[in-house]
Design a protein around this motif. Structure first.
Motif, PDB file in Angstrom:
ATOM      1  N   SER A 181       0.852  -1.185   0.000  1.00  0.00           N
ATOM      2  CA  SER A 181       0.000   0.000   0.000  1.00  0.00           C
ATOM      3  C   SER A 181       0.886   1.231   0.000  1.00  0.00           C
ATOM      4  CB  SER A 181      -0.891  -0.018   1.236  1.00  0.00           C
ATOM      5  OG  SER A 181      -1.452   1.243   1.451  1.00  0.00           O
ATOM      6  N   PRO A 182       0.956   1.948  -1.101  1.00  0.00           N
ATOM      7  CA  PRO A 182       1.876   3.078  -1.188  1.00  0.00           C
ATOM      8  C   PRO A 182       1.680   4.118  -0.091  1.00  0.00           C
ATOM      9  CG  PRO A 182       1.072   2.521  -3.362  1.00  0.00           C
ATOM     10  CD  PRO A 182       0.289   1.702  -2.378  1.00  0.00           C
ATOM     11  N   ALA A 183       0.466   4.483   0.218  1.00  0.00           N
ATOM     12  CA  ALA A 183       0.238   5.507   1.235  1.00  0.00           C
ATOM     13  C   ALA A 183       0.709   5.035   2.607  1.00  0.00           C
ATOM     14  CB  ALA A 183      -1.236   5.891   1.278  1.00  0.00           C
ATOM     15  N   ALA A 184       0.408   3.800   2.949  1.00  0.00           N
ATOM     16  CA  ALA A 184       0.829   3.263   4.246  1.00  0.00           C
ATOM     17  C   ALA A 184       2.347   3.124   4.309  1.00  0.00           C
ATOM     18  CB  ALA A 184       0.161   1.916   4.499  1.00  0.00           C
ATOM     19  N   ASP A 185       2.950   2.685   3.203  1.00  0.00           N
ATOM     20  CA  ASP A 185       4.400   2.512   3.173  1.00  0.00           C
ATOM     21  C   ASP A 185       5.127   3.852   3.279  1.00  0.00           C
ATOM     22  OD1 ASP A 185       3.978  -0.189   2.932  1.00  0.00           O
ATOM     23  OD2 ASP A 185       4.448  -0.274   0.798  1.00  0.00           O
ATOM     24  N   VAL A 186       4.619   4.861   2.599  1.00  0.00           N
ATOM     25  CA  VAL A 186       5.233   6.185   2.679  1.00  0.00           C
ATOM     26  C   VAL A 186       5.090   6.736   4.091  1.00  0.00           C
ATOM     27  CG1 VAL A 186       5.076   8.580   1.873  1.00  0.00           C
ATOM     28  CG2 VAL A 186       5.019   6.702   0.231  1.00  0.00           C
ATOM     29  N   ALA A 187       3.926   6.547   4.687  1.00  0.00           N
ATOM     30  CA  ALA A 187       3.718   7.009   6.063  1.00  0.00           C
ATOM     31  C   ALA A 187       4.680   6.297   7.010  1.00  0.00           C
ATOM     32  CB  ALA A 187       2.266   6.774   6.490  1.00  0.00           C
ATOM     33  N   PHE A 188       4.847   4.996   6.827  1.00  0.00           N
ATOM     34  CA  PHE A 188       5.785   4.240   7.665  1.00  0.00           C
ATOM     35  C   PHE A 188       7.196   4.783   7.493  1.00  0.00           C
ATOM     36  CE2 PHE A 188       8.735   0.789   8.548  1.00  0.00           C
ATOM     37  CZ  PHE A 188       8.257   0.305   9.753  1.00  0.00           C
ATOM     38  N   PHE A 189       7.597   4.996   6.246  1.00  0.00           N
ATOM     39  CA  PHE A 189       8.925   5.535   5.978  1.00  0.00           C
ATOM     40  C   PHE A 189       9.109   6.888   6.650  1.00  0.00           C
ATOM     41  CE2 PHE A 189      11.684   8.308   3.514  1.00  0.00           C
ATOM     42  CZ  PHE A 189      12.866   7.596   3.556  1.00  0.00           C
ATOM     43  N   GLU A 190       8.146   7.769   6.472  1.00  0.00           N
ATOM     44  CA  GLU A 190       8.258   9.125   7.014  1.00  0.00           C
ATOM     45  C   GLU A 190       8.261   9.145   8.536  1.00  0.00           C
ATOM     46  OE1 GLU A 190       9.030  11.829   5.453  1.00  0.00           O
ATOM     47  OE2 GLU A 190       8.903  10.972   3.457  1.00  0.00           O
ATOM     48  N   GLN A 191       7.494   8.264   9.156  1.00  0.00           N
ATOM     49  CA  GLN A 191       7.382   8.257  10.612  1.00  0.00           C
ATOM     50  C   GLN A 191       8.479   7.451  11.299  1.00  0.00           C
ATOM     51  OE1 GLN A 191       3.429   6.830  11.353  1.00  0.00           O
ATOM     52  NE2 GLN A 191       2.482   8.625  10.421  1.00  0.00           N
ATOM     53  N   LYS A 192       8.882   6.342  10.694  1.00  0.00           N
ATOM     54  CA  LYS A 192       9.777   5.409  11.373  1.00  0.00           C
ATOM     55  C   LYS A 192      11.194   5.362  10.817  1.00  0.00           C
ATOM     56  CE  LYS A 192       6.603   3.476  14.036  1.00  0.00           C
ATOM     57  NZ  LYS A 192       6.714   3.238  15.456  1.00  0.00           N
ATOM     58  N   VAL A 193      11.350   5.539   9.516  1.00  0.00           N
ATOM     59  CA  VAL A 193      12.655   5.303   8.885  1.00  0.00           C
ATOM     60  C   VAL A 193      13.429   6.591   8.655  1.00  0.00           C
ATOM     61  CG1 VAL A 193      13.831   4.338   6.874  1.00  0.00           C
ATOM     62  CG2 VAL A 193      11.845   3.161   7.857  1.00  0.00           C
ATOM     63  N   ARG A 194      12.819   7.546   7.970  1.00  0.00           N
ATOM     64  CA  ARG A 194      13.547   8.773   7.664  1.00  0.00           C
ATOM     65  C   ARG A 194      14.168   9.418   8.908  1.00  0.00           C
ATOM     66  NH1 ARG A 194      13.225  12.401   3.296  1.00  0.00           N
ATOM     67  NH2 ARG A 194      11.105  11.778   2.792  1.00  0.00           N
ATOM     68  N   PRO A 195      13.438   9.540  10.023  1.00  0.00           N
ATOM     69  CA  PRO A 195      14.055  10.167  11.194  1.00  0.00           C
ATOM     70  C   PRO A 195      15.317   9.436  11.681  1.00  0.00           C
ATOM     71  CG  PRO A 195      11.683  10.047  11.475  1.00  0.00           C
ATOM     72  CD  PRO A 195      12.008   9.245  10.244  1.00  0.00           C
ATOM     73  N   VAL A 196      15.326   8.123  11.578  1.00  0.00           N
ATOM     74  CA  VAL A 196      16.505   7.343  11.989  1.00  0.00           C
ATOM     75  C   VAL A 196      17.667   7.619  11.043  1.00  0.00           C
ATOM     76  CG1 VAL A 196      17.434   5.008  12.271  1.00  0.00           C
ATOM     77  CG2 VAL A 196      15.119   5.544  13.078  1.00  0.00           C
ATOM     78  N   LEU A 197      17.395   7.603   9.746  1.00  0.00           N
ATOM     79  CA  LEU A 197      18.454   7.866   8.774  1.00  0.00           C
ATOM     80  C   LEU A 197      19.025   9.270   8.951  1.00  0.00           C
ATOM     81  CD1 LEU A 197      16.842   6.241   5.613  1.00  0.00           C
ATOM     82  CD2 LEU A 197      18.660   5.287   7.043  1.00  0.00           C
ATOM     83  N   VAL A 198      18.145  10.243   9.150  1.00  0.00           N
ATOM     84  CA  VAL A 198      18.600  11.623   9.335  1.00  0.00           C
ATOM     85  C   VAL A 198      19.454  11.732  10.596  1.00  0.00           C
ATOM     86  CG1 VAL A 198      17.836  13.987   9.855  1.00  0.00           C
ATOM     87  CG2 VAL A 198      16.716  12.684   8.035  1.00  0.00           C
ATOM     88  N   GLU A 199      18.978  11.161  11.689  1.00  0.00           N
ATOM     89  CA  GLU A 199      19.679  11.288  12.972  1.00  0.00           C
ATOM     90  C   GLU A 199      20.968  10.477  13.044  1.00  0.00           C
ATOM     91  OE1 GLU A 199      19.018  10.528  17.754  1.00  0.00           O
ATOM     92  OE2 GLU A 199      17.275  10.481  16.419  1.00  0.00           O
ATOM     93  N   HIS A 200      20.972   9.289  12.456  1.00  0.00           N
ATOM     94  CA  HIS A 200      22.100   8.380  12.670  1.00  0.00           C
ATOM     95  C   HIS A 200      22.971   8.117  11.444  1.00  0.00           C
ATOM     96  CE1 HIS A 200      20.738   7.379  16.695  1.00  0.00           C
ATOM     97  NE2 HIS A 200      19.517   7.264  16.200  1.00  0.00           N
ATOM     98  N   CYS A 201      22.515   8.454  10.250  1.00  0.00           N
ATOM     99  CA  CYS A 201      23.246   8.039   9.046  1.00  0.00           C
ATOM    100  C   CYS A 201      23.702   9.184   8.140  1.00  0.00           C
ATOM    101  CB  CYS A 201      22.390   7.084   8.211  1.00  0.00           C
ATOM    102  SG  CYS A 201      21.770   5.652   9.109  1.00  0.00           S
ATOM    103  N   TYR A 202      22.848  10.175   7.952  1.00  0.00           N
ATOM    104  CA  TYR A 202      23.118  11.195   6.941  1.00  0.00           C
ATOM    105  C   TYR A 202      24.353  12.041   7.229  1.00  0.00           C
ATOM    106  CZ  TYR A 202      18.641  10.461   4.529  1.00  0.00           C
ATOM    107  OH  TYR A 202      17.588   9.952   3.819  1.00  0.00           O
ATOM    108  N   GLU A 203      24.743  12.170   8.464  1.00  0.00           N
ATOM    109  CA  GLU A 203      25.928  12.973   8.779  1.00  0.00           C
ATOM    110  C   GLU A 203      27.150  12.462   8.020  1.00  0.00           C
ATOM    111  OE1 GLU A 203      28.740  14.161  12.581  1.00  0.00           O
ATOM    112  OE2 GLU A 203      26.750  13.366  12.953  1.00  0.00           O
ATOM    113  N   CYS A 204      27.221  11.153   7.828  1.00  0.00           N
ATOM    114  CA  CYS A 204      28.369  10.540   7.135  1.00  0.00           C
ATOM    115  C   CYS A 204      28.012   9.946   5.780  1.00  0.00           C
ATOM    116  CB  CYS A 204      28.959   9.429   8.006  1.00  0.00           C
ATOM    117  SG  CYS A 204      29.587   9.988   9.598  1.00  0.00           S
ATOM    118  N   HIS A 205      26.724   9.702   5.528  1.00  0.00           N
ATOM    119  CA  HIS A 205      26.317   8.966   4.325  1.00  0.00           C
ATOM    120  C   HIS A 205      25.238   9.690   3.531  1.00  0.00           C
ATOM    121  CE1 HIS A 205      28.712   5.571   5.585  1.00  0.00           C
ATOM    122  NE2 HIS A 205      28.136   5.601   6.771  1.00  0.00           N
TER     123      HIS A 205
END
Length: 116
Positions: free
Chosen positions: A18-42
């Motif tokens: 389900s694209p809408a549910a998957d995007v919501a999951f990404f925005e709520q659960k995944v993107r914040p982790v990547l921004v906080e823990h990964c993007y500084e170096c990657h």
């Protein structure tokens, strides 16, 4: 600005269910982790790119870093280097480096996202 960096990744990785549910999951659960823990170096915005790995674009994680292997293999979290790194399966690639392992719930969210 960082939010815009990851948008090219969403359509290719999250189109399966389900694209809408998957995007919501990404925005709520995944993107914040990547921004906080990964993007500084990657990310393209990193002051010093580590391991030649970009996680802020689909092309970046598909190409992978120094290993030349994709960092994420959609549908296959156990084969994805990103998941292996956050699980600390191999101390040579454990991420984030020199910091405690991410909480189990965060790792589970990343695994669920890769499965999508």
């Amino acid at each position: 600005m960082r939010a815009a960096l990851f948008l090219p990744l969403i359509p290719g990785l999250l189109a399966a269910a389900s694209p809408a549910a998957d995007v919501a999951f990404f925005e709520q659960k995944v993107r914040p982790v990547l921004v906080e823990h990964c993007y500084e170096c990657h990310s393209a915005q990193a002051k010093k790119l580590k391991g030649n790995l970009l996680l802020d674009s689909k092309a970046g994680w598909q190409q992978g870093g120094d290993s030349g292997e994709p960092a994420i293999i959609p549908g296959k979290p156990d084969e994805s280097m990103l998941i292996q790194a956050v699980r600390h399966d191999d101390e040579d690639i454990a991420m984030p480096p020199k910091k405690p392992k991410l909480p189990a719930a965060v790792i589970a969210d990343l695994e669920a996202w890769v499965k999508m």
